[in-house]
Scaffold this motif. Structure first.
Motif, PDB file in Angstrom:
ATOM      1  N   ALA A   1       1.007  -1.252  -0.306  1.00  0.00           N
ATOM      2  CA  ALA A   1      -0.330  -0.054   0.307  1.00  0.00           C
ATOM      3  C   ALA A   1       0.883   0.976   0.229  1.00  0.00           C
ATOM      4  O   ALA A   1       1.522   1.704   1.291  1.00  0.00           O
ATOM      5  CB  ALA A   1      -0.846   0.385   0.976  1.00  0.00           C
ATOM      6  N   ALA A   2       1.074   2.277  -1.145  1.00  0.00           N
ATOM      7  CA  ALA A   2       1.699   2.959  -1.320  1.00  0.00           C
ATOM      8  C   ALA A   2       0.631   4.044  -2.027  1.00  0.00           C
ATOM      9  O   ALA A   2       1.100   5.288  -3.252  1.00  0.00           O
ATOM     10  CB  ALA A   2       2.778   2.784  -1.685  1.00  0.00           C
ATOM     11  N   ASP A   3      -0.819   4.477  -1.049  1.00  0.00           N
ATOM     12  CA  ASP A   3      -1.616   4.838  -1.783  1.00  0.00           C
ATOM     13  C   ASP A   3      -1.954   6.541  -0.798  1.00  0.00           C
ATOM     14  O   ASP A   3      -2.994   7.185  -0.616  1.00  0.00           O
ATOM     15  CB  ASP A   3      -3.068   3.904  -1.534  1.00  0.00           C
ATOM     16  N   GLY A   4      -0.873   7.165  -0.109  1.00  0.00           N
ATOM     17  CA  GLY A   4      -0.355   8.312   0.499  1.00  0.00           C
ATOM     18  C   GLY A   4      -1.259   8.656   2.323  1.00  0.00           C
ATOM     19  O   GLY A   4      -1.699   7.292   2.512  1.00  0.00           O
ATOM     20  N   SER A   5      -1.122   9.777   2.463  1.00  0.00           N
ATOM     21  CA  SER A   5      -2.067   9.153   4.216  1.00  0.00           C
ATOM     22  C   SER A   5      -2.715   9.145   4.407  1.00  0.00           C
ATOM     23  O   SER A   5      -3.807   8.997   4.945  1.00  0.00           O
ATOM     24  CB  SER A   5      -0.908  10.848   4.500  1.00  0.00           C
ATOM     25  N   ASN A   6      -3.943   9.787   3.281  1.00  0.00           N
ATOM     26  CA  ASN A   6      -5.018   9.831   2.897  1.00  0.00           C
ATOM     27  C   ASN A   6      -5.624   7.510   3.037  1.00  0.00           C
ATOM     28  O   ASN A   6      -6.684   8.042   1.912  1.00  0.00           O
ATOM     29  CB  ASN A   6      -6.370  10.105   2.752  1.00  0.00           C
ATOM     30  N   SER A   7      -4.374   7.052   2.899  1.00  0.00           N
ATOM     31  CA  SER A   7      -4.593   5.343   2.229  1.00  0.00           C
ATOM     32  C   SER A   7      -6.255   4.488   2.068  1.00  0.00           C
ATOM     33  O   SER A   7      -6.780   4.507   3.377  1.00  0.00           O
ATOM     34  CB  SER A   7      -3.799   5.566   2.914  1.00  0.00           C
ATOM     35  N   THR A   8      -7.208   4.535   1.309  1.00  0.00           N
ATOM     36  CA  THR A   8      -7.971   3.742   1.194  1.00  0.00           C
ATOM     37  C   THR A   8      -7.887   2.387   1.921  1.00  0.00           C
ATOM     38  O   THR A   8      -8.446   1.172   2.240  1.00  0.00           O
ATOM     39  CB  THR A   8      -8.450   3.754   0.255  1.00  0.00           C
ATOM     40  N   THR A   9      -6.621   1.653   1.007  1.00  0.00           N
ATOM     41  CA  THR A   9      -6.105   0.405   1.982  1.00  0.00           C
ATOM     42  C   THR A   9      -6.572   0.329   3.113  1.00  0.00           C
ATOM     43  O   THR A   9      -7.175  -0.599   3.779  1.00  0.00           O
ATOM     44  CB  THR A   9      -4.706   0.443   1.166  1.00  0.00           C
ATOM     45  N   LYS A  10      -5.702   1.064   3.967  1.00  0.00           N
ATOM     46  CA  LYS A  10      -5.248   1.410   5.884  1.00  0.00           C
ATOM     47  C   LYS A  10      -6.540   1.833   6.287  1.00  0.00           C
ATOM     48  O   LYS A  10      -7.362   0.822   7.767  1.00  0.00           O
ATOM     49  CB  LYS A  10      -4.741   2.650   5.950  1.00  0.00           C
ATOM     50  N   LYS A  11      -7.496   2.493   5.341  1.00  0.00           N
ATOM     51  CA  LYS A  11      -8.972   2.649   6.226  1.00  0.00           C
ATOM     52  C   LYS A  11      -9.631   0.741   6.640  1.00  0.00           C
ATOM     53  O   LYS A  11     -10.647   0.698   6.967  1.00  0.00           O
ATOM     54  CB  LYS A  11      -9.410   3.675   5.484  1.00  0.00           C
ATOM     55  N   ILE A  12      -9.371   0.263   4.915  1.00  0.00           N
ATOM     56  CA  ILE A  12     -10.326  -0.727   4.864  1.00  0.00           C
ATOM     57  C   ILE A  12      -9.994  -1.728   5.731  1.00  0.00           C
ATOM     58  O   ILE A  12     -10.482  -2.700   6.228  1.00  0.00           O
ATOM     59  CB  ILE A  12     -10.166  -1.338   3.620  1.00  0.00           C
ATOM     60  N   LEU A  13      -8.688  -1.628   5.482  1.00  0.00           N
ATOM     61  CA  LEU A  13      -8.150  -2.995   7.125  1.00  0.00           C
ATOM     62  C   LEU A  13      -8.637  -1.759   8.620  1.00  0.00           C
ATOM     63  O   LEU A  13      -8.077  -2.948   8.821  1.00  0.00           O
ATOM     64  CB  LEU A  13      -6.580  -2.751   6.716  1.00  0.00           C
ATOM     65  N   LYS A  14      -8.870  -0.903   8.215  1.00  0.00           N
ATOM     66  CA  LYS A  14      -8.853  -0.140  10.168  1.00  0.00           C
ATOM     67  C   LYS A  14      -7.930  -0.363  10.433  1.00  0.00           C
ATOM     68  O   LYS A  14      -7.550  -0.971  11.950  1.00  0.00           O
ATOM     69  CB  LYS A  14      -9.915  -1.039  10.508  1.00  0.00           C
ATOM     70  N   LYS A  15      -6.668   0.191   9.830  1.00  0.00           N
ATOM     71  CA  LYS A  15      -5.095   0.330  10.947  1.00  0.00           C
ATOM     72  C   LYS A  15      -4.964   1.691  11.482  1.00  0.00           C
ATOM     73  O   LYS A  15      -4.867   2.653  10.886  1.00  0.00           O
ATOM     74  CB  LYS A  15      -4.276   0.130   9.634  1.00  0.00           C
TER      75      LYS A  15
END
Length: 370
Positions: A143-157
């Motif tokens: 995941a290199a999608d930046g500070s507002n990472s959608t990936t992190k939000k989906i994974l709830k990290k």
């Protein structure tokens, strides 16, 4: 190894190139168009750590012509009228051969050069979508999608984060009374600010201000803004002309509690964002890429791919934590009016002026990381 990379900004794109170079098959997911990725009015300080990474990946020769080298880095404690100058002789023997303390890069130029380089690599498949890849199809997902990472939000990290009571104001300005091959990092009670060469008389001003002051400064007419710049710039430097629209953005601190989750790896600004003082941002992100590539290409881990995210997190912990602490302390140090810091500030600059060994240690940390 099959790897999905989410985000093809400067970090994701370099990760794709670097991992492809060691034989990985890359699917590069990106929702933005080429034009949207390139069209950002931003510049970066490039250090020797990044130069080495770009050289190793065969892309330095494609980028170096777009960079502006500087041979002098002036660090000034504005409130105490203290100054120390770093020069190429302060670098290691290997780094000093390049006759530059560092380089300044315009986003548009290096982003387009890197994206063009990606297009010639057969094992990078670009997928224009915002859909998150199916983890079952890949050995790793980066995941290199930046500070507002959608990936992190989906994974709830979650991350540890806070906002500085500061705004960063940037502008491209024509200056007089300054050499075209020198840069400034100025520490003041309002917050640090930098003067970065862009070629000839053109410089990028990156100025940290309190939110209250920033709103007033941003509303100034151009002539008044130039007058303001002339009051905060070092003696003898005069701001002549503003080339582009003055912009601003809030400054925040972000640090992930973990740099991985299962087979997901969080890279660059997806996992850390620090104050721009010292120009470590992009260089730290690219050191993430370098660490990941070393680990992913290790023959020992061929049959233990599940260990790669764990090894990556461990490998990046010291460098990222150290830079986060150093940059945050530097911001607080420069903004403090406490008498407790008066003697230490004088002492630090005295040692740096008198000792080439001290300058070599500091410039090595700034240019190569920890």
């Amino acid at each position: 190894m099959n790897i999905a990379i989410i985000g093809s900004g400067l970090t994701g794109s370099l990760a794709a190139i670097s991992l492809a170079k060691v034989g990985c098959n890359i699917d590069l997911y990106e929702r933005l168009s080429y034009e949207e990725l390139v069209d950002r009015d931003r510049c970066y300080a490039i250090t020797h750590s990044s130069r080495k990474i770009l050289e190793k990946n065969g892309i330095w020769s494609n980028i170096v012509s777009h960079l502006i080298p500087f041979q002098y880095l002036n660090v000034i404690d504005y409130d105490l009228n203290n100054k120390v100058q770093f020069i190429t002789d302060d670098l290691s023997l290997e780094d000093s051969k390049y006759i530059a303390v560092g380089w300044i890069a315009d986003h548009k130029k290096i982003m387009s050069a890197i994206l063009d380089y990606i297009s010639i690599l057969d094992n990078i498949n670009k997928i224009p979508t915002s859909v998150i890849p199916n983890k079952n199809n890949y050995d790793l997902i980066v995941a290199a999608d930046g500070s507002n990472s959608t990936t992190k939000k989906i994974l709830k990290k979650p991350s540890f984060e806070f906002s500085y009571d500061q705004v960063c104001i940037t502008a491209k300005v024509l200056l007089r009374g300054i050499k075209s091959n020198e840069a400034f990092e100025i520490l003041s009670s309002e917050g640090p600010f930098a003067v970065l060469p862009l070629g000839g008389d053109l410089f990028q001003i990156i100025c940290s201000q309190s939110k209250k002051n920033a709103s007033q400064i941003l509303n100034l007419p151009k002539s008044s803004f130039l007058d303001y710049l002339s009051t905060i710039l070092p003696d003898g430097i005069i701001a002549d002309t503003i080339i582009n629209e003055t912009k601003s953005y809030p400054i925040k601190f972000l640090l992930n509690y973990s740099f991985h989750s299962g087979k997901y790896i969080f890279l660059g600004e997806t996992s850390h964002i620090f104050h721009p003082v010292g120009g470590q941002g992009l260089n730290l992100c690219w050191r993430d890429v370098n660490s990941l590539t070393k680990i992913a290409s290790s023959p020992i881990l061929t049959n233990y791919k599940w260990l790669i995210p764990i090894m990556y997190s461990l490998s990046r912990l010291f460098d990222v934590l150290s830079i986060s602490i150093l940059t945050d302390c530097l911001v607080r140090y420069s903004r403090s009016n406490s008498n407790l810091f008066y003697i230490p500030r004088l002492f630090i600059f005295f040692i740096l002026r008198k000792s080439i060994t001290a300058r070599k240690i500091i410039i090595n940390i700034m240019t190569n990381g920890i």
